[in-house]
Design a protein around this motif. Structure first.
Motif, mmCIF file in Angstrom:
data_model
loop_
_atom_site.group_PDB
_atom_site.id
_atom_site.type_symbol
_atom_site.label_atom_id
_atom_site.label_comp_id
_atom_site.label_asym_id
_atom_site.label_seq_id
_atom_site.Cartn_x
_atom_site.Cartn_y
_atom_site.Cartn_z
ATOM 1 N N THR A 3 0.866 -1.191 0.000
ATOM 2 C CA THR A 3 0.000 0.000 0.000
ATOM 3 C C THR A 3 0.894 1.229 0.000
ATOM 4 O O THR A 3 1.810 1.331 0.825
ATOM 5 C CB THR A 3 -0.904 0.026 1.255
ATOM 6 N N HIS A 5 0.952 5.079 0.701
ATOM 7 C CA HIS A 5 0.222 6.204 1.298
ATOM 8 C C HIS A 5 0.679 7.461 0.567
ATOM 9 O O HIS A 5 1.805 7.924 0.755
ATOM 10 C CB HIS A 5 0.492 6.280 2.802
ATOM 11 N N TYR A 26 0.020 -2.841 -6.550
ATOM 12 C CA TYR A 26 0.020 -1.975 -5.363
ATOM 13 C C TYR A 26 -1.337 -1.308 -5.236
ATOM 14 O O TYR A 26 -2.099 -1.218 -6.186
ATOM 15 C CB TYR A 26 1.134 -0.920 -5.443
ATOM 16 N N GLU A 27 -1.564 -0.868 -3.999
ATOM 17 C CA GLU A 27 -2.812 -0.173 -3.691
ATOM 18 C C GLU A 27 -2.428 1.264 -3.339
ATOM 19 O O GLU A 27 -1.388 1.466 -2.705
ATOM 20 C CB GLU A 27 -3.383 -0.851 -2.455
ATOM 21 N N VAL A 28 -3.254 2.217 -3.736
ATOM 22 C CA VAL A 28 -2.957 3.620 -3.393
ATOM 23 C C VAL A 28 -3.958 4.097 -2.355
ATOM 24 O O VAL A 28 -5.163 3.971 -2.555
ATOM 25 C CB VAL A 28 -3.086 4.545 -4.627
ATOM 26 N N LYS A 29 -3.447 4.602 -1.234
ATOM 27 C CA LYS A 29 -4.338 5.286 -0.287
ATOM 28 C C LYS A 29 -3.988 6.766 -0.419
ATOM 29 O O LYS A 29 -2.869 7.178 -0.151
ATOM 30 C CB LYS A 29 -4.122 4.771 1.139
ATOM 31 N N ILE A 56 5.158 3.515 2.696
ATOM 32 C CA ILE A 56 4.533 2.296 2.159
ATOM 33 C C ILE A 56 4.328 1.316 3.298
ATOM 34 O O ILE A 56 5.025 1.355 4.319
ATOM 35 C CB ILE A 56 5.368 1.624 1.029
ATOM 36 N N ASP A 57 3.352 0.442 3.076
ATOM 37 C CA ASP A 57 3.098 -0.645 4.015
ATOM 38 C C ASP A 57 3.123 -1.930 3.207
ATOM 39 O O ASP A 57 2.282 -2.142 2.335
ATOM 40 C CB ASP A 57 1.728 -0.428 4.682
ATOM 41 N N ASP A 58 4.140 -2.737 3.475
ATOM 42 C CA ASP A 58 4.279 -4.008 2.767
ATOM 43 C C ASP A 58 3.941 -5.122 3.756
ATOM 44 O O ASP A 58 4.810 -5.587 4.504
ATOM 45 C CB ASP A 58 5.727 -4.147 2.253
#
Ligand SMILES: N[C@@H](CCC(=O)N[C@@H](CS)C(=O)NCC(=O)O)C(=O)O
Length: 220
Positions: A3, A5, A26-29, A56-58
């Motif tokens: 993710t 951020h 990947y995901e985008v917040k 980022i959060d992996d």
């Protein structure tokens, strides 16, 4: 799944671009800036104690600081892509520019932004005083440093197509933001290599895909 951020209109656009260049999922917040102060919203403090972007959060492993994120992602998921081989001159150049971007290039550009914002936001009656305080620092320290650095970069790009040699690497991604910021805060008219670099990165399909994921970006 990583993710990212991502704060609108910010350095974190580089991380989205990195993910696209590597073709990683990947995901985008996305976070919006406070419209008045332009600061990050307090939600980002829940992600990392400094409340800045990118982070980022992996899968529970949280990494902040653009350069550290780039080193982490390229090292863990790059499979040798976007980084020159160890022991080469290109690798040394890669490390140099990876650090130069935030360590040397950004500080005077941020100072210029802050000083200009101070003048813009001062009450009418105080504007002249604030200008009298900031102008000598801008003229004596900030502007000469920006000009010297841009001249240095221009010379480097005249001798090398990309920052770390003949191939596009993550050092080019890292250097994109200072040069994009400089294109708004400095005169690039005498710097054709810097302009050509910006044109080249802005035409990359992965860069354009990252813009779609990140939303409007004022620096491109
Ligand atoms: N050197 C750090 C700088 C992080 C940073 O200052 N990020 C800015 C985005 S351009 C930010 O979060 N600003 C909002 C704020 O300070 O509230 C990095 O490259 O990650």
């Amino acid at each position: 799944m990583i993710t990212v951020h991502h704060l609108e209109d910010s350095r974190s656009q580089r991380v989205l671009w990195l993910m696209e260049e590597l073709g990683l999922p990947y995901e985008v917040k996305r976070y919006n800036r406070d419209p008045k102060t332009r600061l990050a919203p307090p939600e980002l403090l829940k992600v990392h104690p400094l409340g800045k972007s990118p982070v980022i959060d992996d899968n529970g492993r949280v990494v902040a600081e653009t350069g550290a994120i780039i080193e982490y992602v390229v090292g863990r998921y790059g499979e040798g892509r976007l980084i020159p081989a160890e022991g080469t001159d290109a690798r040394l150049a890669y490390v140099y520019w990876l650090h130069f971007a935030e360590g040397s290039a950004m500080p005077p550009l941020v100072m210029k932004l802050i000083f200009n914002t101070m003048v813009q936001r001062s009450p009418k009656l105080l504007k002249g005083v604030v200008k009298a305080v900031t102008a000598p620092v801008l003229a004596g320290f900030v502007e000469p440093n920006i000009a010297r650095q841009l001249g240095f970069i221009e010379g480097h790009l005249a001798a090398s197509p990309w920052f770390a040699g003949p191939d596009f690497t993550a050092a080019d991604i890292m250097m994109s933001f200072p040069l994009e910021a400089a294109s708004q805060r400095a005169d690039l008219s005498a710097l054709p290599k810097v302009k050509a670099f910006l044109d080249a990165i802005h035409a990359r399909p992965a860069y354009l895909r990252a813009l779609e994921r990140g939303g409007p970006y004022a620096f491109a």
